[in-house]
Design a protein around this motif. Structure first.
Motif, short mmCIF file in Angstrom:
data_model
loop_
_atom_site.label_atom_id
_atom_site.label_comp_id
_atom_site.label_asym_id
_atom_site.label_seq_id
_atom_site.Cartn_x
_atom_site.Cartn_y
_atom_site.Cartn_z
N SER A 108 79.46 23.62 -1.57
CA SER A 108 80.54 23.76 -2.83
C SER A 108 81.32 22.58 -2.81
CB SER A 108 81.32 25.08 -2.58
OG SER A 108 82.12 25.02 -1.37
N ASP A 203 82.06 25.84 -7.58
CA ASP A 203 83.12 26.86 -6.59
C ASP A 203 82.25 27.65 -5.82
OD1 ASP A 203 81.50 28.43 -8.26
OD2 ASP A 203 83.10 29.22 -9.70
N ARG A 205 80.15 30.26 -6.06
CA ARG A 205 80.07 31.43 -6.37
C ARG A 205 78.76 31.77 -7.21
NH1 ARG A 205 81.58 33.14 -2.65
NH2 ARG A 205 81.92 35.19 -3.40
#
Length: 783
Positions: A108, A203, A205
């Motif tokens: 990330s 991010d 995610r």
């Protein structure tokens, strides 16, 4: 006065905070796959080997797979502190059970999350198979105690159960935490895999992965979804989206099954079933890396913002709109792109290819098949010359995963097919080495205009890697303006981006290059710390023989978010001083590779030193830099110019006039002299400009001045205007003369002239009659 002072101060303030200027120069290479922190009294150590580095967006962390002290798996280096921490590792003796086979990390932007593929069941509650699966590690949750002689400590500490939340299974069912089920749950070779460097959103995610076995990715309970599908997992929402969906030509939308689910891509030919992602002859097996090289794998890229996914597609005709008469066999491959943020009805689009059926020009033409032979005027012609029935654009031996910019609008990829209109040197698509391209995915752009080649082969000699070595790996900066790539090639014939580095003296290890699309430059990044060529020990070879293979050297480039720092791997032993893991020449499968980082040089604003120089010496007398021109009308209707030039150079002269006035004057003369018929052709030529104030060029010429002196030029009217020189009074014009000489200012001169023949100088008939009447004697005999 105060306002002037304020403006000056404001300008100085702006200069003081001016952003540093980046250059096409890279600094010293540094080693990333080593710990500079002493642990447990042991000295800092270098990795036994390191592959597949990925740098975080903030440029602080580098994740890589490799081995420290015999402990294998994925690691993360903090470039600021020098600390190396395990992400998912295990003892060599029990590697598979303790994530020692973990590989191909993505990271990330802040370095907190790392994705990877492993057969280890790091989430025993939800991962119920021994197949490879994709995980995401949260580095803020500690897992392994760090003690002993190496970061992992002992084998027991490596097997410590993971803390809750440390590992999240990404290859999981939609709406659930449980992992995907595969048709062969006992197989440790096929399951789900994620590409290195490009599988994780900024991010951390969202994760893109590809299934290599029949699974239940489509949401059904039983594994029925064909292998080689693209899935995207949202870790927060616990949803898994099927990104590779079948195109329904009847509706022009993604196909939906009776149960309301999007349908996966599946095709078959000759007993072989094809999914959506190109994998060569069959899905690759998941194997822990045994030696350095580019591991043939499959994967998909996700943009940093999580909006877009790209993959090298096969069975292309089942995924995108094609021409009605376009026949594409399932094994034909080209890069595909889908913006999943637009929802379930978002279409998969072609990045490139041999046809462009979605372009507005092609749709309006109603064409159903490409023109044969191919022609650039065909509105449906795509950017590539392809062989849809036998050739491929993808090469299973190189990194076939397309790379995306942060917003997904720019795609960088490798292809073996030549762009349309480029010479192929007689090579077929299947035998041509791969080259590098970028494409703009703006919907309004035809694919031919969106594509830009960044490399081009310089010959057709497969035995000459200087001209024909494949581009084997690539990376794209988040803003889409920089492309890094790896190749043994040393010759780059394209004019742009311009090659601004000194080329290698001879073909050697695979090297890292960077193309800056903003500066239009191509820079060779890798170099030895002493300034020589990157190398490592090798067995003696005959003169002229390259001792290295096309996958030995630099691989796996990765950009930080600002594009200023590059991470990469290399087997070269002389990139940094003191590289201590170089194997001997006799070792089988030379490795000893490391992860490295290198940054682009930036230059801040520095005010120049001010000083008062000495008084200049007396000026030397030299001829003035001036141009003198005279003009003379000649009886044949031409104008002779005589120009005095100050040096050797080129003289150019041109005459022009405002044709509207000429046309009106010509008509008036014709009416007054009753010669309308004779001047009809003159008025007709000038009629198009009648009433116009726009000047027209009447005559042009040029000459060469070999030295300072006098040069003669003759201006002759263009055929369309020569008749005007024979009219009463001739044709008036303005002559402009320029003189140019290398390294000196261009000189200009202008003057009025008249183009006039001998006939135009004779009095008119009316004037002659008046003169004759005036000369007759009076009746009285007097005069």
């Amino acid at each position: 006065m105060r306002r002037s002072q304020s403006l000056t101060l404001a300008l100085l303030a702006l200069l003081a905070v001016a952003a540093p200027a980046r250059a096409d120069v890279f600094g010293q290479i540094s080693l990333a796959s080593q710990s500079t922190v002493s642990e447990g009294g042991s000295p800092p150590q270098q990795a036994d080997y390191a592959h597949d580095p990925a740098i975080s967006g903030n440029g602080r962390y580098v994740a890589f797979d490799g081995s420290f002290g015999g402990v294998k798996g994925v690691w993360r280096r903090d470039l600021a502190s020098g600390e190396v921490l395990p992400v998912a590792v295990g003892e060599a003796a029990d590697a598979a059970l303790a994530a020692g086979d973990a590989e191909l990390p993505s990271i990330s932007s802040d370095g907190r999350y790392v994705s990877f593929t492993t057969t280890a069941q790091l989430d025993p509650l939800d991962d119920l198979n021994s197949s490879p699966d994709v995980y995401v590690r949260d580095m803020d949750v500690p897992v392994y105690p760090v003690e002993g002689a190496h970061p992992c400590g002992s084998a027991a500490s490596c097997d410590t159960p993971a803390a809750p939340g440390a590992f999240t299974l990404a290859s999981a069912q939609n709406g659930r935490a449980s992992g995907l089920a595969y048709a062969e749950p006992s197989s440790r070779l096929y399951g789900a895999v994620a590409a290195g460097r490009s599988a994780l959103s900024a991010d951390g995610r969202k994760v893109a992965f590809v299934t290599t076995a029949v699974s239940n990715l489509d949401g059904e309970e039983a594994p029925e979804t064909p292998a080689l599908q693209v899935g995207v997992r949202d870790l927060d929402a616990k949803t898994t989206t099927l990104a590779s969906v079948r195109y329904d030509s009847a509706t022009g939308l993604p196909a939906v099954s009776a149960s309301g689910r999007e349908e996966p891509v599946s095709g078959s030919e000759g007993g072989t079933t094809f999914g959506a992602v190109f994998a060569g002859a069959s899905p690759p097996r998941f194997l822990p890396p045994t030696q350095y090289g580019l591991t043939p794998t499959v994967g998909a890229s996700i943009s940093a913002d999580g909006s877009t996914v790209a993959w090298m597609g096969q069975d292309v005709g089942a995924q995108v709109r094609t021409l009605a008469g376009e026949e594409l066999r399932p094994h034909y491959a080209e890069p595909l792109w889908r913006r999943i943020a637009d929802g379930p009805q978002a279409l998969t689009r072609r990045v490139s290819g041999g046809a462009d059926p979605a372009s507005a020009a092609c749709v309006s033409s109603g064409e159903s098949a490409l023109t044969q032979p191919p022609t650039p005027s065909d509105p449906c012609e795509g950017p590539f010359v392809t062989e849809p029935l036998s050739g491929i654009e993808g090469d299973p031996l190189v990194d076939t995963t397309p790379m995306l910019s942060a917003n997904g609008q720019t795609v960088a990829f490798l292809a073996t097919a030549p762009p349309f209109g480029e010479g192929s040197f007689g090579l077929s698509v299947a035998s041509r080495p791969s080259d590098l391209y970028v494409s703009d995915m703006s919907a309004a752009l035809p694919r031919s205009l969106a594509l830009r080649p960044l490399s081009e082969i310089a010959g057709a000699d497969a035995e000459n890697p200087a001209t024909d070595a494949a581009i084997v790996d690539l990376a794209l900066s988040p803003d889409g303006t920089e492309v890094a790539f790896c190749t043994q090639r040393t010759l780059f014939p394209l004019g742009t981006p311009a090659y601004v580095s000194a080329p290698a003296a001879s073909v050697g290890l695979v090297e890292l290059f960077e193309a800056d699309l903003a500066d239009e430059t191509l820079t060779r990044v890798t170099r030895a710390f002493g300034g020589g060529e990157p190398e490592h020990p090798h067995k003696p070879v005959a003169a002229g023989v390259v001792p290295y293979t096309q996958f030995d050297g630099s691989l796996s480039p990765s950009f930080s978010a600002d594009g200023l720092t590059l991470a990469f791997s290399s087997t070269a032993s002389n990139l940094v001083y003191g590289d201590g893991n170089t194997p001997s020449v006799e070792s089988v499968g030379f490795d000893g590779s490391d992860a490295f980082v290198v940054s682009r040089e930036t230059f801040g604003f520095e005010p120049p030193a001010q000083e008062v120089s000495a008084a200049p010496p007396d000026p030397r007398l030299a001829p003035g830099w001036r141009l003198y021109v005279t003009a003379r009308s000649r009886r044949d209707g031409t104008v002779q110019l005589e120009a005095s030039t100050p040096a050797a150079g080129t003289l150019r002269a041109g005459a022009d006039a405002r044709m509207g006035a000429i046309a009106r004057r010509t008509g008036a003369i014709a009416r007054r002299e009753g010669r309308a018929r004779r001047t009809h052709h003159v008025r007709r030529r000038a009629g198009a400009a009648h009433g116009s104030a726009r000047p027209r060029a009447l005559a042009q010429t040029e000459a060469r001045a070999d030295a300072r002196g006098l040069v003669t030029l003759v201006l002759k009217l263009a055929p369309a205007y020569r008749a005007l020189a024979a009219q009463q009074g001739g044709l008036s014009a303005i002559v402009s003369v320029t003189f140019s000489s290398p390294g000196r200012p261009t000189l200009h001169a202008a003057m009025p002239v008249t183009f006039q023949t001998a006939a135009a100088r004779r009095p008119s008939r009316e004037a002659r009659m008046r003169r004759a009447r005036a000369s007759r004697p009076t009746r009285g005999g007097g005069r």
